[in-house]
Motif scaffolding. Structure first.
Motif, short mmCIF file in Angstrom:
data_model
loop_
_atom_site.label_atom_id
_atom_site.label_comp_id
_atom_site.label_asym_id
_atom_site.label_seq_id
_atom_site.Cartn_x
_atom_site.Cartn_y
_atom_site.Cartn_z
N GLY A 109 31.82 41.86 47.56
CA GLY A 109 31.97 42.61 48.55
C GLY A 109 31.28 42.12 49.84
O GLY A 109 31.66 42.42 51.26
N GLY A 110 30.34 41.15 49.83
CA GLY A 110 29.50 40.64 50.95
C GLY A 110 30.16 39.29 51.03
O GLY A 110 29.62 38.66 51.85
N ASP A 111 31.24 38.92 50.53
CA ASP A 111 31.89 37.56 50.66
C ASP A 111 31.15 36.56 50.32
O ASP A 111 30.78 35.53 51.01
N LEU A 112 30.28 36.74 49.24
CA LEU A 112 29.30 35.67 48.80
C LEU A 112 29.72 35.29 47.46
O LEU A 112 28.90 34.30 46.88
N LEU A 113 30.63 35.57 46.96
CA LEU A 113 31.13 35.12 45.65
C LEU A 113 32.75 35.32 45.50
O LEU A 113 33.29 36.31 46.02
N ASP A 114 33.49 34.28 45.07
CA ASP A 114 34.68 34.13 44.78
C ASP A 114 35.19 34.91 43.72
O ASP A 114 36.40 35.35 43.65
N ASP A 115 34.54 34.48 42.55
CA ASP A 115 35.22 34.99 41.06
C ASP A 115 33.88 35.55 40.55
O ASP A 115 32.53 35.09 40.70
#
Length: 186
Positions: A109-115
């Motif tokens: 949600g924080g655009d810190l992890l793709d998978d």
């Protein structure tokens, strides 16, 4: 000739006032209106998140946008049931979440992890050590996160209210036996 000169002078004098005249887009030098608060994205003053009466968390106003987004994303799964393997499907969406699935959902949600990652995979994620805003505590069997001072955890360790599944926990727990990792810059 006098008429042309007078019209030209009048036209030049009228231009500046025309630029400041209100129109459909408003006056260019007016301040933008303040947007009303979004109840799905609660914010509190300062640098620490706060658990609200409904179990959701309010993100701190001083936090970077990625941190606020992680808090608000986690709020969407608070109260869901614990489900082993939950949250690891493509797209992060599930009926229930396990520990690492809940942490993955918030970080995504924080655009810190793709998978989504499992707790063992978090051992090599990000940077070693505690972060200023987000820290993931992990070992091969469990993961939880501290985001803006609040613990996001499926374990009720240290929480008298109990409750299984992803919850914002009011107190921190011992990090003995866990490795601390954090996103770069946070």
């Amino acid at each position: 000739m006098l008429t042309c000169t007078m019209l030209a002078a009048f036209g030049l004098a009228a231009v500046p006032s025309a630029l400041a005249a209100p129109g459909p887009g408003g006056v260019a030098y007016e301040e933008a209106p303040v947007a009303p608060p979004n109840p799905e994205q609660p914010v509190v003053p300062g640098a620490e998140a706060k658990i609200l009466d409904d179990g959701q968390a309010a993100a701190p106003a001083a936090a970077p946008d990625a941190v606020k987004q992680a808090v608000w994303a986690a709020n969407k799964i608070i109260g869901r049931p614990y489900r082993y393997g939950g949250g690891h499907a493509r797209g992060f969406v599930d009926r229930g979440y396990d520990c690492s699935g809940a942490v993955s959902y918030a970080l995504h949600g924080g655009d810190l992890l793709d998978d989504p990652l499992d707790s063992s995979s978090f051992l090599s994620w990000g940077e070693a050590g505690r972060g200023d805003w987000i820290t993931v505590y992990t070992n091969p069997g469990h993961a939880y996160a501290v985001i803006a001072g609040l613990r996001l955890d499926t374990s009720a360790a240290g929480d008298r209210r109990d409750g299984k599944g992803p919850r914002w926990r009011p107190s921190l727990r011992s990090s003995h036996g866990f490795k601390a990792r954090h996103p770069l810059g946070l």
